[in-house]
Scaffold this motif. Structure first.
Motif: not given
Length: 328
Positions: A155, A172-173, A176-177, A179-180
């Motif tokens: 990452k 970043k988006e 974030n996805k 990580e979700e």
């Protein structure tokens, strides 16, 4: 009176024509100004070799690592040139449909400078571990950004590449996805993550035990899995692979055991000789005595996805495969 009215109407018509023309010119000027602003915009990227100034948003990008190629594709960018995948002709199966007419510019450890120059890139993305010796030559072709290494958390490199192509927010988006997705899978797995896992790779004539700085090691750590305690003693100062992996002989097979054992076999394009190594080791009496093997918890997985590719697309596919393995 009628003549005066006609003159007034004609005058207003002329004024209207000029007003429309001025409006059109204004819109055109605005477009040109916006384009000029994009060309004039300059941003700085700090990376493994220093700081690089980049003008505008790069459109023609050459990428010199496989994980970098995945990063660009995830960001919606098709590179004009890329190094060949370690497995595939010339691309990994999971990216080949997205690569379009990208040109092959060599392999990670031996890039073709002339071919890169011929593509007239406005940005080159590479890696210090792989291409430090040709960095100066690359900078003469186009602004060049290098990541530090190919080990550890992928990452970090992804975030750098997103910044280099002026898509930091999109990057970043995407992270974030991811990580979700990790958090969701961790919940789904529940107490299964209390198991100790082990990773083994077979190559032509040799085998490795993989550690925490490996691609699969990082992902399993994110999911909260434990690592095999017996492997800790294999860490040595003189191990050239550091915390990535260690090459072992068959006497170390007992250290490969765990609650769950994953093994993968590296077969570059046109060379399946590592299959003989896999067969030799997995038929060894010591291997058959492993509790993971006897309990049916030794799983052969895809080397490309679990180790070799090393990028954001492979990471997401690996999460899917982990869920599949533990749902059985």
């Amino acid at each position: 009176m009628k003549n005066t009215l006609r003159k007034i109407v004609a005058l207003f018509a002329v004024i209207a024509v000029f007003a429309l023309a001025a409006c059109g010119n204004t819109k055109e000027d605005d477009k040109q100004n916006d384009a000029s602003k994009e060309k004039e915009t300059t941003y700085s990227v700090e990376h493994a070799m220093g700081t690089t100034e980049i003008k505008g948003t790069p459109k023609r990008i050459v990428v010199l690592t496989n994980e970098g190629t995945e990063a660009l594709l995830a960001l919606g960018i098709k590179p004009v040139g890329a190094v060949q995948s370690w497995v595939g002709n010339p691309w990994y199966d999971h990216i080949k449909d997205d690569m379009g007419d990208a040109e092959v510019v060599g392999v990670e450890h031996e890039v073709n400078i002339e071919k890169i120059a011929a593509l007239k890139p406005d940005l080159i993305i590479g890696n210090k571990l792989r291409q430090e010796k040709v960095y100066d030559k690359l900078t003469k072709i186009a602004p060049t950004v290098f990541s530090e290494t190919l080990r550890g958390d992928w990452k970090d490199n992804f975030a750098l590449y997103a910044k280099a192509v002026n898509k930091e927010a999109e990057g970043k988006e995407i992270l974030n996805k991811y990580e979700e997705k990790v958090a969701t899978l961790k919940t789904t797995l529940g107490d299964k993550t209390n198991q100790e896992v082990s990773f083994v790779r077979f190559m032509t004539g040799k085998a490795r035990i993989y550690y925490t700085d490996s691609f699969s090691g990082v992902i399993f750590n994110e999911l909260g899995f434990k690592r095999v305690k017996e492997q800790e003693k294999l860490f040595t100062a003189d191990n050239k692979l550091g915390n990535l992996a260690i090459e072992v002989g068959k006497e170390a097979i007992p250290e490969m055991d765990g609650d769950v054992l994953f093994y993968f076999t590296y077969m570059p394009t046109g060379d399946d000789s590592a299959l003989a190594t896999e067969t030799e080791w997995t038929e060894d009496p010591l291997w058959k005595k492993l509790s993971a093997v006897k309990d049916g918890n030794a799983h052969k997985v895809d080397d490309v996805i679990w180790n070799t590719a090393g990028g954001v697309l492979a990471a997401n596919l690996m999460l899917d495969q982990i869920e599949e393995v533990f749902s059985k």
